[in-house]
Scaffold this motif. Structure first.
Motif, PDB file in Angstrom:
ATOM      1  N   ASP A  67       0.799  -1.221   0.000  1.00  0.00           N
ATOM      2  CA  ASP A  67       0.000   0.000   0.000  1.00  0.00           C
ATOM      3  C   ASP A  67       0.839   1.282   0.000  1.00  0.00           C
ATOM      4  O   ASP A  67       0.292   2.378   0.105  1.00  0.00           O
ATOM      5  CB  ASP A  67      -0.946  -0.001   1.203  1.00  0.00           C
ATOM      6  CG  ASP A  67      -0.224  -0.170   2.526  1.00  0.00           C
ATOM      7  OD1 ASP A  67       1.025  -0.121   2.548  1.00  0.00           O
ATOM      8  OD2 ASP A  67      -0.909  -0.374   3.553  1.00  0.00           O
ATOM      9  N   GLY A  68       2.168   1.152  -0.096  1.00  0.00           N
ATOM     10  CA  GLY A  68       3.015   2.328  -0.142  1.00  0.00           C
ATOM     11  C   GLY A  68       3.207   3.027   1.196  1.00  0.00           C
ATOM     12  O   GLY A  68       3.778   4.112   1.249  1.00  0.00           O
ATOM     13  N   GLU A  70       4.960   3.426   4.834  1.00  0.00           N
ATOM     14  CA  GLU A  70       6.183   3.022   5.540  1.00  0.00           C
ATOM     15  C   GLU A  70       5.815   2.488   6.921  1.00  0.00           C
ATOM     16  O   GLU A  70       5.108   3.137   7.678  1.00  0.00           O
ATOM     17  CB  GLU A  70       7.135   4.207   5.674  1.00  0.00           C
ATOM     18  CG  GLU A  70       8.448   3.834   6.332  1.00  0.00           C
ATOM     19  CD  GLU A  70       9.428   4.980   6.355  1.00  0.00           C
ATOM     20  OE1 GLU A  70      10.253   5.080   5.422  1.00  0.00           O
ATOM     21  OE2 GLU A  70       9.350   5.786   7.315  1.00  0.00           O
ATOM     22  N   ASN A 112      13.606   1.011  -0.469  1.00  0.00           N
ATOM     23  CA  ASN A 112      12.377   0.934   0.327  1.00  0.00           C
ATOM     24  C   ASN A 112      12.625   0.337   1.711  1.00  0.00           C
ATOM     25  O   ASN A 112      11.702   0.228   2.512  1.00  0.00           O
ATOM     26  CB  ASN A 112      11.316   0.111  -0.394  1.00  0.00           C
ATOM     27  CG  ASN A 112      10.744   0.857  -1.580  1.00  0.00           C
ATOM     28  OD1 ASN A 112      11.388   1.729  -2.154  1.00  0.00           O
ATOM     29  ND2 ASN A 112       9.532   0.517  -1.949  1.00  0.00           N
ATOM     30  N   THR A 159       8.763   0.049   3.183  1.00  0.00           N
ATOM     31  CA  THR A 159       7.646   0.509   2.363  1.00  0.00           C
ATOM     32  C   THR A 159       7.495  -0.475   1.210  1.00  0.00           C
ATOM     33  O   THR A 159       8.444  -0.716   0.467  1.00  0.00           O
ATOM     34  CB  THR A 159       7.921   1.911   1.792  1.00  0.00           C
ATOM     35  OG1 THR A 159       8.183   2.803   2.867  1.00  0.00           O
ATOM     36  CG2 THR A 159       6.735   2.404   0.974  1.00  0.00           C
ATOM     37  N   PRO A 161       5.758  -1.044  -2.283  1.00  0.00           N
ATOM     38  CA  PRO A 161       5.050  -0.284  -3.313  1.00  0.00           C
ATOM     39  C   PRO A 161       3.717  -0.934  -3.705  1.00  0.00           C
ATOM     40  O   PRO A 161       3.586  -2.163  -3.665  1.00  0.00           O
ATOM     41  CB  PRO A 161       6.015  -0.313  -4.503  1.00  0.00           C
ATOM     42  CG  PRO A 161       7.341  -0.698  -3.950  1.00  0.00           C
ATOM     43  CD  PRO A 161       7.055  -1.543  -2.750  1.00  0.00           C
ATOM     44  N   PRO A 162       2.734  -0.113  -4.095  1.00  0.00           N
ATOM     45  CA  PRO A 162       1.477  -0.672  -4.596  1.00  0.00           C
ATOM     46  C   PRO A 162       1.732  -1.607  -5.776  1.00  0.00           C
ATOM     47  O   PRO A 162       2.675  -1.415  -6.543  1.00  0.00           O
ATOM     48  CB  PRO A 162       0.689   0.567  -5.038  1.00  0.00           C
ATOM     49  CG  PRO A 162       1.261   1.679  -4.216  1.00  0.00           C
ATOM     50  CD  PRO A 162       2.718   1.349  -4.057  1.00  0.00           C
TER      51      PRO A 162
END
Length: 178
Positions: A67-68, A70, A112, A159, A161-162
């Motif tokens: 979901d992006g 953190e 990320n 994090t 990513p989507p």
């Protein structure tokens, strides 16, 4: 060789559960992925002057949604260091992007994954602000004199990513004391 080196490898397994497709009409559900057993790689020190250990040696960050956002994992790892030599330098790096252990073409960029350290104790103040892991050694601490034993709590930040495909992603985090 005067320098004493020990590498401890920390395997970070990250599990994802969620839809990986942008097609909203696709009603398939991602399955929960069972983690694989990954062994730790360690190199014995070249002498008895430096000791370093990481606990735990395998870190499972659990199910993380793509979901992006953190997420923080405070004091997720403790790095124990002892030194009888005159000067000590401690470094950290990662082996590379987080890769799905079932399909290595699925990756999460190493940028990320971040870390930080905040320590106050008898050997001074150590404050490593949140920073991205890289594949190059980054010096997290220098000390002149012997160290009877210090335990550095390491925080991690991730994090996802989507649209990241579900899977078990891992990378090696390597701590070095010289």
């Amino acid at each position: 060789m005067k320098g004493q080196i020990m590498l401890i490898t920390l395997i970070m397994s990250v599990f994802f559960l969620g839809c990986a497709s942008a097609d909203m009409q696709n009603n398939t559900t991602a399955e929960n992925i069972t983690p694989s057993k990954i062994s730790m790689t360690a190199v014995e020190p070249l002498g008895v002057e430096v000791y370093i250990a990481v606990n735990p040696t395998t870190l499972n960050l659990g199910t993380v949604y793509p979901d992006g956002v953190e997420r923080e994992y405070y004091s997720a790892t403790n790095v124990e260091i002892k030194n009888n030599a005159g000067r000590l330098r401690v470094y950290v790096r990662a082996s590379g992007d987080l890769r799905d252990i079932e399909n290595s073409s699925n990756t999460i960029p190493l940028s990320n994954l971040k870390y930080s350290i905040k320590y106050d104790g008898p050997y001074g103040h150590i404050d490593v602000q949140i920073r991205n892991f890289t594949t190059s050694d980054f010096q997290i601490w220098t000390h002149v004199g012997s160290v009877d034993g210090i335990i550095l709590p390491v925080n991690y930040y991730l994090t996802v990513p989507p649209y990241t495909d579900p899977g078990t992603y891992s990378t090696e985090v390597i701590y070095t004391a010289v």
